[in-house]
Design a protein around this motif. Structure first.
Motif, PDB file in Angstrom:
ATOM      1  N   ASN A  74       1.531   9.095   4.062  1.00 18.48           N
ATOM      2  CA  ASN A  74       2.582   9.151   3.043  1.00 18.48           C
ATOM      3  C   ASN A  74       2.807   7.806   2.350  1.00 18.48           C
ATOM      4  N   LEU A  75       1.812   6.918   2.429  1.00 16.26           N
ATOM      5  CA  LEU A  75       1.989   5.578   1.880  1.00 16.26           C
ATOM      6  C   LEU A  75       1.651   5.527   0.399  1.00 16.26           C
ATOM      7  N   PRO A  76       2.252   4.582  -0.331  1.00 18.51           N
ATOM      8  CA  PRO A  76       1.909   4.425  -1.746  1.00 18.51           C
ATOM      9  C   PRO A  76       0.483   3.924  -1.899  1.00 18.51           C
ATOM     10  N   PRO A  77      -0.122   4.113  -3.072  1.00 15.89           N
ATOM     11  CA  PRO A  77      -1.489   3.607  -3.285  1.00 15.89           C
ATOM     12  C   PRO A  77      -1.514   2.087  -3.211  1.00 15.89           C
ATOM     13  N   PRO A  78      -2.677   1.519  -2.892  1.00 18.37           N
ATOM     14  CA  PRO A  78      -2.767   0.050  -2.751  1.00 18.37           C
ATOM     15  C   PRO A  78      -2.287  -0.716  -3.982  1.00 18.37           C
ATOM     16  N   GLU A  79      -2.486  -0.151  -5.176  1.00 14.52           N
ATOM     17  CA  GLU A  79      -2.029  -0.833  -6.395  1.00 14.52           C
ATOM     18  C   GLU A  79      -0.512  -1.032  -6.373  1.00 14.52           C
TER      19      GLU A  79
ATOM     20  N   GLY B  45       8.354  -0.553  10.123  1.00 17.13           N
ATOM     21  CA  GLY B  45       8.234  -0.896   8.712  1.00 17.13           C
ATOM     22  C   GLY B  45       9.426  -1.620   8.110  1.00 17.13           C
ATOM     23  N   LEU B  46       9.124  -2.591   7.220  1.00 17.58           N
ATOM     24  CA  LEU B  46      10.155  -3.265   6.426  1.00 17.58           C
ATOM     25  C   LEU B  46      10.515  -2.429   5.198  1.00 17.58           C
ATOM     26  N   PHE B  47       9.567  -1.580   4.765  1.00 17.20           N
ATOM     27  CA  PHE B  47       9.759  -0.777   3.558  1.00 17.20           C
ATOM     28  C   PHE B  47       9.513   0.697   3.844  1.00 17.20           C
ATOM     29  N   LYS B  48      10.155   1.536   3.047  1.00 25.58           N
ATOM     30  CA  LYS B  48       9.924   2.977   3.124  1.00 25.58           C
ATOM     31  C   LYS B  48       8.689   3.323   2.293  1.00 25.58           C
ATOM     32  N   PRO B  49       8.101   4.496   2.531  1.00 25.33           N
ATOM     33  CA  PRO B  49       6.899   4.869   1.778  1.00 25.33           C
ATOM     34  C   PRO B  49       7.083   4.885   0.260  1.00 25.33           C
ATOM     35  N   ASP B  50       8.330   5.090  -0.223  1.00 22.92           N
ATOM     36  CA  ASP B  50       8.537   5.106  -1.674  1.00 22.92           C
ATOM     37  C   ASP B  50       8.673   3.702  -2.257  1.00 22.92           C
ATOM     38  N   GLY B  51       8.559   2.678  -1.399  1.00 20.40           N
ATOM     39  CA  GLY B  51       8.624   1.300  -1.881  1.00 20.40           C
ATOM     40  C   GLY B  51      10.000   0.677  -1.807  1.00 20.40           C
ATOM     41  N   SER B  52      11.019   1.442  -1.421  1.00 25.50           N
ATOM     42  CA  SER B  52      12.357   0.866  -1.267  1.00 25.50           C
ATOM     43  C   SER B  52      12.460   0.201   0.108  1.00 25.50           C
ATOM     44  N   VAL B  53      13.443  -0.675   0.258  1.00 24.39           N
ATOM     45  CA  VAL B  53      13.569  -1.397   1.522  1.00 24.39           C
ATOM     46  C   VAL B  53      14.083  -0.461   2.618  1.00 24.39           C
ATOM     47  N   ALA B  54      13.570  -0.650   3.840  1.00 22.16           N
ATOM     48  CA  ALA B  54      14.043   0.148   4.978  1.00 22.16           C
ATOM     49  C   ALA B  54      15.418  -0.338   5.414  1.00 22.16           C
ATOM     50  N   TYR B  55      15.643  -1.650   5.271  1.00 22.65           N
ATOM     51  CA  TYR B  55      16.938  -2.277   5.531  1.00 22.65           C
ATOM     52  C   TYR B  55      16.897  -3.619   4.814  1.00 22.65           C
ATOM     53  N   HIS B  56      18.055  -4.161   4.538  1.00 28.04           N
ATOM     54  CA  HIS B  56      18.121  -5.343   3.680  1.00 28.04           C
ATOM     55  C   HIS B  56      18.001  -6.637   4.477  1.00 28.04           C
ATOM     56  N   ILE B  57      16.926  -7.391   4.182  1.00 28.63           N
ATOM     57  CA  ILE B  57      16.789  -8.735   4.757  1.00 28.63           C
ATOM     58  C   ILE B  57      16.467  -9.742   3.649  1.00 28.63           C
ATOM     59  N   GLY B  58      16.717  -9.341   2.402  1.00 26.57           N
ATOM     60  CA  GLY B  58      16.504 -10.253   1.278  1.00 26.57           C
ATOM     61  C   GLY B  58      15.318  -9.925   0.407  1.00 26.57           C
TER      62      GLY B  58
ATOM     63  N   THR C 105      13.150  -7.397  -2.284  1.00 19.97           N
ATOM     64  CA  THR C 105      13.379  -6.414  -3.335  1.00 19.97           C
ATOM     65  C   THR C 105      12.263  -5.392  -3.269  1.00 19.97           C
ATOM     66  N   GLY C 106      12.602  -4.131  -3.115  1.00 18.80           N
ATOM     67  CA  GLY C 106      11.594  -3.074  -3.118  1.00 18.80           C
ATOM     68  C   GLY C 106      11.271  -2.643  -4.535  1.00 18.80           C
ATOM     69  N   ILE C 107      10.147  -1.976  -4.713  1.00 19.71           N
ATOM     70  CA  ILE C 107       9.758  -1.575  -6.063  1.00 19.71           C
ATOM     71  C   ILE C 107      10.576  -0.388  -6.569  1.00 19.71           C
ATOM     72  N   ASN C 108      11.194   0.353  -5.666  1.00 15.01           N
ATOM     73  CA  ASN C 108      12.037   1.470  -6.080  1.00 15.01           C
ATOM     74  C   ASN C 108      13.464   1.296  -5.590  1.00 15.01           C
ATOM     75  N   SER C 109      13.861   0.046  -5.384  1.00 11.48           N
ATOM     76  CA  SER C 109      15.208  -0.204  -4.890  1.00 11.48           C
ATOM     77  C   SER C 109      16.237   0.194  -5.940  1.00 11.48           C
ATOM     78  N   ALA C 110      17.463   0.434  -5.483  1.00 21.77           N
ATOM     79  CA  ALA C 110      18.547   0.751  -6.401  1.00 21.77           C
ATOM     80  C   ALA C 110      18.773  -0.435  -7.329  1.00 21.77           C
TER      81      ALA C 110
END
Length: 367
Positions: A23-28, A319-332, A334-339
């Protein structure tokens, strides 16, 4: 033999990019994510061509893995090493910044069998000779990460020592890595130590939180966190066998955000605390009590949760990030799909409110 000029880790903070998941995002997208998080060092466990292609021109430095399943073949035949590098490294450099090859993972001390132990050093040497032959030895550094199972003792840190039964294989490996300028890579997990003995280990000591710490009576050094103690135990073990100048780099460390009922401490809160405090420590470029002038370098495990990994629940939740690219929890990061950030949300509010005012005012105007 000349020392390698290659340096596989130019920063202090890296992340392991494991991919045992469906369920991971593509390498790009992963490249976009790493850039957004300003992570410049990463490590994969194979030499997947789609990943190496995606990382081209990204500026991100990557260590690739030569899987354990290749060791015996490459140990027995130097031409196999040349073929592997021609297939998996040469076509991608220099556009993709491949700076290291990890030859196997956690071989010594594992239950994989003595035949793998015996294959490790010949495989490493054949890989080095292949890099030399292909004129890549000055830009790509070899390593071979170890688990904590290589130590007979690690507490207190000054008592750190290798297990006697692995020394016939560890000694020549260290000798070779010393000759070519490679560091000692260790997978150090305070999480694993804590869940194995939560009664006697203070969770705050494992999480970099305030605690009494431990005092090493031999060195007269105080440790207020287990992570640094584990690194200095590795330095002590290396010194006992004559390698006083070899650098220790942490190839894996992390904390699971979820686990089985018997995996005490595997919580989202603890994972955030460990990784937040670790990130702060690494960014300070600080050393350990025993090696205060050598900045700690570590690869965090891992970029994503890996839903297909076997074993206990914790294995799938580092994981530090969720499969959609958002952060799993905040440690500073920025995810690619963060709010949207607070500033962006404020601008959206102003625009929407202004439009409403304009509409309301227009209704008051005479027709």
């Amino acid at each position: 033999m000349v020392s390698l000029k290659a340096n596989a880790f130019t920063g202090t903070y890296g992340v392991n990019y494991g991919r045992i998941a469906d369920n991971l995002p593509p390498p790009e997208s992963v490249v976009t994510l790493l850039k957004a998080a300003r992570i410049k060092n990463t490590r994969i466990y194979d030499a997947d061509h789609s990943v190496l292609t995606a990382f081209a021109n990204s500026g991100i430095e990557i260590i690739v893995g030569l899987g354990n399943e290749f060791l015996k073949d490459i140990a027995a035949n130097g031409e196999r090493a040349v073929d592997w590098i021609k297939e998996n490294i040469e076509p991608f450099v220099p556009k993709t910044r491949i700076v290291g090859i990890a030859v196997g993972n956690e071989i010594l001390g594992s239950t994989g069998g003595q035949d793998l132990w015996e294959a490790l050093v010949p495989a490493v040497k054949n890989m080095y000779l292949a890099l030399e032959r292909l004129q890549l030895a000055n830009s790509i550094q070899l390593s071979s990460p170890h688990s904590e199972a290589v130590f007979a003792t690690s507490f207190p840190p000054s008592a750190g020592a290798f297990r006697e039964e692995i020394m016939p294989y560890m000694r020549p490996l260290l000798q070779f890595f010393s000759q070519v300028g490679s560091p000692f890579y260790i997978n150090a997990y305070p999480f694993l130590a804590y869940i194995s003995d939560p009664t006697h280990i203070d969770v705050n000591y494992a999480l970099f939180k305030k605690n009494p710490g431990i005092f090493d009576t031999k060195t007269k050094l105080h440790y207020d966190n287990m992570f640094m103690a584990q690194i200095d135990a590795a330095y002590a073990a290396l010194e006992k066998v004559g390698y006083t100048k070899m650098e220790v780099i942490v190839s894996e460390t992390g904390w699971a955000s979820k686990g089985d009922p018997n995996e005490v401490g595997a919580t989202l809160k603890n994972a955030r605390t460990y990784n937040y405090n670790l990130k702060k420590l690494l960014y300070k470029k600080k050393g350990t009590p025993y090696k205060p002038h050598t900045p700690i370098k570590a690869y965090i495990f891992a970029l994503f949760n890996e839903n297909l990994k076997p074993g206990p629940t914790s294995e799938r939740n580092f994981g530090l990030f969720k499969p959609d690219g958002s952060v799993a929890y905040h440690i500073g990061f920025t995810g690619i799909n963060s709010a949207p950030s607070l500033k962006v949300r404020f601008l959206i509010f102003v625009i929407v409110y202004s439009l409403r005012l304009i509409r309301a005012y227009s209704l008051l105007l005479p027709v």
